[in-house]
Design a protein around this motif. Structure first.
Motif, PDB file in Angstrom:
ATOM      1  N   CYS A   1       0.827  -1.212   0.000  1.00  0.00           N
ATOM      2  CA  CYS A   1       0.000   0.000   0.000  1.00  0.00           C
ATOM      3  C   CYS A   1       0.860   1.260   0.000  1.00  0.00           C
ATOM      4  CB  CYS A   1      -0.913  -0.005   1.216  1.00  0.00           C
ATOM      5  SG  CYS A   1      -2.207  -1.242   1.179  1.00  0.00           S
ATOM      6  N   GLU A   2       1.846   1.285   0.890  1.00  0.00           N
ATOM      7  CA  GLU A   2       2.672   2.488   1.031  1.00  0.00           C
ATOM      8  C   GLU A   2       3.493   2.759  -0.224  1.00  0.00           C
ATOM      9  OE1 GLU A   2       4.926   1.635   4.499  1.00  0.00           O
ATOM     10  OE2 GLU A   2       3.251   2.014   5.887  1.00  0.00           O
ATOM     11  N   LYS A   3       4.095   1.732  -0.776  1.00  0.00           N
ATOM     12  CA  LYS A   3       4.981   1.937  -1.924  1.00  0.00           C
ATOM     13  C   LYS A   3       4.193   2.218  -3.196  1.00  0.00           C
ATOM     14  CE  LYS A   3       8.797  -0.642   0.115  1.00  0.00           C
ATOM     15  NZ  LYS A   3       9.652  -1.851   0.101  1.00  0.00           N
ATOM     16  N   SER A   4       3.075   1.557  -3.363  1.00  0.00           N
ATOM     17  CA  SER A   4       2.269   1.840  -4.556  1.00  0.00           C
ATOM     18  C   SER A   4       1.705   3.259  -4.508  1.00  0.00           C
ATOM     19  CB  SER A   4       1.137   0.816  -4.686  1.00  0.00           C
ATOM     20  OG  SER A   4       0.236   0.899  -3.602  1.00  0.00           O
ATOM     21  N   ALA A   5       1.351   3.729  -3.307  1.00  0.00           N
ATOM     22  CA  ALA A   5       0.854   5.101  -3.165  1.00  0.00           C
ATOM     23  C   ALA A   5       1.952   6.115  -3.426  1.00  0.00           C
ATOM     24  CB  ALA A   5       0.266   5.305  -1.766  1.00  0.00           C
ATOM     25  N   ALA A   6       3.169   5.801  -2.974  1.00  0.00           N
ATOM     26  CA  ALA A   6       4.287   6.733  -3.142  1.00  0.00           C
ATOM     27  C   ALA A   6       4.699   6.844  -4.604  1.00  0.00           C
ATOM     28  CB  ALA A   6       5.472   6.282  -2.291  1.00  0.00           C
ATOM     29  N   LEU A   7       4.653   5.752  -5.328  1.00  0.00           N
ATOM     30  CA  LEU A   7       5.069   5.790  -6.735  1.00  0.00           C
ATOM     31  C   LEU A   7       3.908   6.205  -7.637  1.00  0.00           C
ATOM     32  CD1 LEU A   7       7.336   2.625  -6.762  1.00  0.00           C
ATOM     33  CD2 LEU A   7       8.066   4.995  -6.940  1.00  0.00           C
ATOM     34  N   ASP A   8       2.731   5.657  -7.385  1.00  0.00           N
ATOM     35  CA  ASP A   8       1.505   6.108  -8.052  1.00  0.00           C
ATOM     36  C   ASP A   8       1.655   6.206  -9.562  1.00  0.00           C
ATOM     37  OD1 ASP A   8      -1.130   6.875  -8.236  1.00  0.00           O
ATOM     38  OD2 ASP A   8      -0.686   9.005  -7.990  1.00  0.00           O
ATOM     39  N   SER A   9       2.043   5.093 -10.173  1.00  0.00           N
ATOM     40  CA  SER A   9       2.169   5.064 -11.631  1.00  0.00           C
ATOM     41  C   SER A   9       1.308   3.943 -12.191  1.00  0.00           C
ATOM     42  CB  SER A   9       3.627   4.835 -12.043  1.00  0.00           C
ATOM     43  OG  SER A   9       3.709   4.616 -13.442  1.00  0.00           O
ATOM     44  N   ALA A  10       0.471   4.279 -13.150  1.00  0.00           N
ATOM     45  CA  ALA A  10      -0.421   3.285 -13.742  1.00  0.00           C
ATOM     46  C   ALA A  10       0.344   2.243 -14.549  1.00  0.00           C
ATOM     47  CB  ALA A  10      -1.447   3.982 -14.630  1.00  0.00           C
ATOM     48  N   SER A  11       1.587   2.536 -14.906  1.00  0.00           N
ATOM     49  CA  SER A  11       2.347   1.595 -15.725  1.00  0.00           C
ATOM     50  C   SER A  11       3.036   0.512 -14.896  1.00  0.00           C
ATOM     51  CB  SER A  11       3.387   2.336 -16.564  1.00  0.00           C
ATOM     52  OG  SER A  11       4.285   3.047 -15.742  1.00  0.00           O
ATOM     53  N   ILE A  12       3.050   0.666 -13.568  1.00  0.00           N
ATOM     54  CA  ILE A  12       3.641  -0.345 -12.702  1.00  0.00           C
ATOM     55  C   ILE A  12       2.630  -1.464 -12.474  1.00  0.00           C
ATOM     56  CG2 ILE A  12       4.513  -0.872 -10.392  1.00  0.00           C
ATOM     57  CD1 ILE A  12       5.632   1.932 -10.261  1.00  0.00           C
ATOM     58  N   ARG A  13       3.097  -2.707 -12.613  1.00  0.00           N
ATOM     59  CA  ARG A  13       2.283  -3.877 -12.297  1.00  0.00           C
ATOM     60  C   ARG A  13       2.791  -4.438 -10.965  1.00  0.00           C
ATOM     61  NH1 ARG A  13       3.252  -3.995 -17.841  1.00  0.00           N
ATOM     62  NH2 ARG A  13       5.220  -5.108 -17.474  1.00  0.00           N
ATOM     63  N   TRP A  14       1.987  -4.294  -9.931  1.00  0.00           N
ATOM     64  CA  TRP A  14       2.381  -4.752  -8.613  1.00  0.00           C
ATOM     65  C   TRP A  14       2.002  -6.210  -8.412  1.00  0.00           C
ATOM     66  CZ3 TRP A  14       5.581  -2.186  -5.549  1.00  0.00           C
ATOM     67  CH2 TRP A  14       5.710  -0.805  -5.714  1.00  0.00           C
ATOM     68  N   HIS A  15       2.974  -6.982  -7.931  1.00  0.00           N
ATOM     69  CA  HIS A  15       2.768  -8.398  -7.643  1.00  0.00           C
ATOM     70  C   HIS A  15       2.841  -8.588  -6.130  1.00  0.00           C
ATOM     71  CE1 HIS A  15       3.716  -9.957 -11.855  1.00  0.00           C
ATOM     72  NE2 HIS A  15       4.017  -8.653 -11.920  1.00  0.00           N
ATOM     73  N   PHE A  16       1.878  -9.305  -5.574  1.00  0.00           N
ATOM     74  CA  PHE A  16       1.975  -9.653  -4.154  1.00  0.00           C
ATOM     75  C   PHE A  16       2.530 -11.062  -4.057  1.00  0.00           C
ATOM     76  CE2 PHE A  16       0.702 -11.189  -0.017  1.00  0.00           C
ATOM     77  CZ  PHE A  16       1.144 -10.147   0.783  1.00  0.00           C
ATOM     78  N   ILE A  17       3.683 -11.210  -3.402  1.00  0.00           N
ATOM     79  CA  ILE A  17       4.392 -12.485  -3.430  1.00  0.00           C
ATOM     80  C   ILE A  17       4.532 -13.127  -2.051  1.00  0.00           C
ATOM     81  CG2 ILE A  17       5.674 -11.838  -5.512  1.00  0.00           C
ATOM     82  CD1 ILE A  17       8.069 -11.180  -3.721  1.00  0.00           C
ATOM     83  N   GLY A  18       4.056 -12.471  -1.006  1.00  0.00           N
ATOM     84  CA  GLY A  18       4.223 -12.996   0.343  1.00  0.00           C
ATOM     85  C   GLY A  18       3.009 -13.756   0.837  1.00  0.00           C
ATOM     86  N   SER A  19       3.138 -14.292   2.047  1.00  0.00           N
ATOM     87  CA  SER A  19       2.017 -14.972   2.685  1.00  0.00           C
ATOM     88  C   SER A  19       0.910 -13.949   2.950  1.00  0.00           C
ATOM     89  CB  SER A  19       2.484 -15.609   3.994  1.00  0.00           C
ATOM     90  OG  SER A  19       1.416 -16.265   4.627  1.00  0.00           O
ATOM     91  N   LEU A  20      -0.304 -14.280   2.550  1.00  0.00           N
ATOM     92  CA  LEU A  20      -1.420 -13.338   2.634  1.00  0.00           C
ATOM     93  C   LEU A  20      -2.389 -13.764   3.734  1.00  0.00           C
ATOM     94  CD1 LEU A  20      -2.904 -10.867   1.513  1.00  0.00           C
ATOM     95  CD2 LEU A  20      -3.992 -12.376  -0.157  1.00  0.00           C
ATOM     96  N   GLN A  21      -2.545 -12.918   4.738  1.00  0.00           N
ATOM     97  CA  GLN A  21      -3.529 -13.166   5.779  1.00  0.00           C
ATOM     98  C   GLN A  21      -4.896 -12.709   5.291  1.00  0.00           C
ATOM     99  OE1 GLN A  21      -1.889 -10.934   9.056  1.00  0.00           O
ATOM    100  NE2 GLN A  21      -0.578 -12.632   9.706  1.00  0.00           N
ATOM    101  N   ARG A  22      -5.905 -13.481   5.625  1.00  0.00           N
ATOM    102  CA  ARG A  22      -7.241 -13.184   5.103  1.00  0.00           C
ATOM    103  C   ARG A  22      -7.755 -11.820   5.555  1.00  0.00           C
ATOM    104  NH1 ARG A  22     -11.049 -16.563   6.969  1.00  0.00           N
ATOM    105  NH2 ARG A  22      -9.718 -17.341   8.638  1.00  0.00           N
ATOM    106  N   ASN A  23      -7.352 -11.386   6.755  1.00  0.00           N
ATOM    107  CA  ASN A  23      -7.845 -10.093   7.235  1.00  0.00           C
ATOM    108  C   ASN A  23      -7.132  -8.910   6.589  1.00  0.00           C
ATOM    109  OD1 ASN A  23      -5.381 -10.361   8.514  1.00  0.00           O
ATOM    110  ND2 ASN A  23      -6.105  -9.790  10.535  1.00  0.00           N
ATOM    111  N   LYS A  24      -6.126  -9.179   5.765  1.00  0.00           N
ATOM    112  CA  LYS A  24      -5.428  -8.109   5.054  1.00  0.00           C
ATOM    113  C   LYS A  24      -5.576  -8.240   3.540  1.00  0.00           C
ATOM    114  CE  LYS A  24      -2.047  -7.466   8.751  1.00  0.00           C
ATOM    115  NZ  LYS A  24      -0.603  -7.470   9.136  1.00  0.00           N
TER     116      LYS A  24
END
Length: 232
Positions: free
Chosen positions: A65-88
């Motif tokens: 969230c923090e890094k995507s907001a700071a860069l804020d570029s539509a051309s970036i494709r963000w990948h989530f690669i870590g363990s994902l908790q359901r509440n997040k």
């Protein structure tokens, strides 16, 4: 200096990806490099992006969230690669172009529900525990074929393939066997693949083993530390 060093590192990694693909008789263009940015600051990520790395990977929802907001570029494709908790999961779904780490039916159901609520179809990969290590998450390789039917029925998600991590301290032979296992599992699931659930992606290989992963069929490699060598 930092921009130049990152550009040099990125060029070197891309050359190694190309060479590994050619050795394996594959087209380099079928392999996507995801720059893993979990250990670096915004300025360094900005430099990597300016050097042409548009696929970026994070392993924590807050950092995503923090890094995507700071860069804020539509051309970036963000990948989530870590363990994902359901509440997040909700905040992750709002940002991620691809979630690599769906490791259970329960998590898939949560992502399905939240994505549907957001009016989104979330591309995902199913994480498989190819090393068999108890510390790692993921579907068991021998059971996924029998578990995939309910996953395919969930709304709001699009299954694009599989993700796996080789075991710690494995040499080339064992690492490649584990990557080959994931590729064979993906191939065995081809009879349930559809135009919607393509199951064609294989996310495997990191800084220390990505060339072996490419040799065994990786379509996505997740590279972090070697991209930032020499950066203080």
């Amino acid at each position: 200096m930092e921009m130049r060093r990152i550009a040099e590192n990125l060029a070197r990694i891309r050359a190694r990806i190309e060479e590994a693909a050619i050795r394996a008789g594959r087209q380099p263009s079928v392999v996507t490099l995801v720059g893993v940015t979990k250990s670096v600051d915004i300025a360094t990520i900005e430099a990597l992006y300016q050097c042409g790395c548009l696929d970026l990977g994070e392993n924590r929802p807050q950092s995503l969230c923090e890094k995507s907001a700071a860069l804020d570029s539509a051309s970036i494709r963000w990948h989530f690669i870590g363990s994902l908790q359901r509440n997040k999961a909700s905040r992750t779904i709002a940002i991620a172009s691809l979630i690599h780490s769906i490791d259970s039916l329960r998590l898939a159901e949560t992502v399905s529900r939240l994505a549907s609520e957001q009016g989104k179809t979330q591309p995902i990969l199913l994480e498989v525990n190819i090393s068999g290590e108890s510390a790692k998450q993921g579907f068991e390789p021998g059971k996924l074929s029998g578990q995939i039917a309910p996953l395919l029925e969930l709304p709001g998600i699009r299954i694009q393939g599989l993700m796996g991590m080789a075991g710690l301290n494995c040499g080339e032979t064992e690492t490649r066997l584990q990557f080959a296992m994931l590729r064979k599992l993906r191939d065995n699931l081809s009879d349930v693949a559809t135009e919607f659930h393509s199951l064609h992606e294989l996310s495997m290989g990191m800084s220390g083993d990505f060339e072996w992963a490419i040799a065994e069929g990786a379509t996505i490699v997740r590279i972090g530390s070697v991209l930032f060598e020499g950066i203080e």
